[in-house]
Design an enzyme around this catalytic site. Structure first.
Site, PDB file in Angstrom:
ATOM      1  N   SER A  26      54.471  31.907  38.309  1.00  0.00           N
ATOM      2  CA  SER A  26      55.146  32.724  37.303  1.00  0.00           C
ATOM      3  C   SER A  26      56.320  33.422  37.964  1.00  0.00           C
ATOM      4  O   SER A  26      56.574  33.247  39.156  1.00  0.00           O
ATOM      5  CB  SER A  26      54.205  33.770  36.694  1.00  0.00           C
ATOM      6  OG  SER A  26      53.703  34.630  37.709  1.00  0.00           O
ATOM      7  N   TYR A  59      57.036  30.541  34.047  1.00  0.00           N
ATOM      8  CA  TYR A  59      56.859  31.399  32.877  1.00  0.00           C
ATOM      9  C   TYR A  59      56.949  32.848  33.326  1.00  0.00           C
ATOM     10  O   TYR A  59      56.677  33.188  34.483  1.00  0.00           O
ATOM     11  CB  TYR A  59      55.535  31.111  32.160  1.00  0.00           C
ATOM     12  CG  TYR A  59      54.308  31.303  33.027  1.00  0.00           C
ATOM     13  CD1 TYR A  59      53.620  32.514  33.042  1.00  0.00           C
ATOM     14  CD2 TYR A  59      53.839  30.274  33.836  1.00  0.00           C
ATOM     15  CE1 TYR A  59      52.502  32.689  33.847  1.00  0.00           C
ATOM     16  CE2 TYR A  59      52.729  30.436  34.640  1.00  0.00           C
ATOM     17  CZ  TYR A  59      52.064  31.644  34.633  1.00  0.00           C
ATOM     18  OH  TYR A  59      50.963  31.816  35.430  1.00  0.00           O
TER      19      TYR A  59
END
Length: 133
Positions: A26, A59
């Site tokens: 992430s 993400y």
């Protein structure tokens, strides 16, 4: 109906403050910058490393309120070094007939990743900001 994938928003010239190989993948971004760029937690983002020339998709996850940290996590941590300048971009699908009116949002930060300016993307406008980690 035809759709086009268009730039929705970008955080321009953020400075990577951490790279955590041992954390699940992430990129950690403050809630203030996520809100300014209209990026939701767990939304896919592209990260373009201005310094090293690398690119990857991951993400977004929400960092601490008021934090200026930009932390790349997981395997992508191999692609950045603290101090690197990056562009964090999000995309959206837009009906083809609506594309001409679409204006992506650009979030500018200072050298410490503090919010500086939010405005529509302007083609050909340059804004140089030094990075000091």
């Amino acid at each position: 109906m035809a759709y086009r994938k268009m730039l929705k928003s970008k955080i321009h010239r953020a400075c990577v403050t951490q790279a955590d190989l041992d954390y699940e993948g992430s990129i950690t971004i403050s809630p203030e910058l996520l809100k300014a760029a209209n990026i939701l937690p767990y939304e896919a983002v592209n990260v373009w490393n201005i310094t090293a020339g690398t690119r990857f998709e991951t993400y977004a996850i929400t960092g601490e309120k008021g934090s200026t940290d930009i932390c790349v996590n997981g395997a992508a941590a191999h692609l950045v070094t603290p101090g690197d300048l990056v562009i964090i971009a999000s995309f959206t699908q837009i009906l083809e007939e609506d594309c001409a009116a679409h204006e992506p949002t650009v979030v500018f930060v200072d050298q410490f990743n503090r919010l500086k300016e939010i405005r529509p993307e302007r083609i050909g406008v340059k804004n140089k900001i030094p990075c000091s980690a």
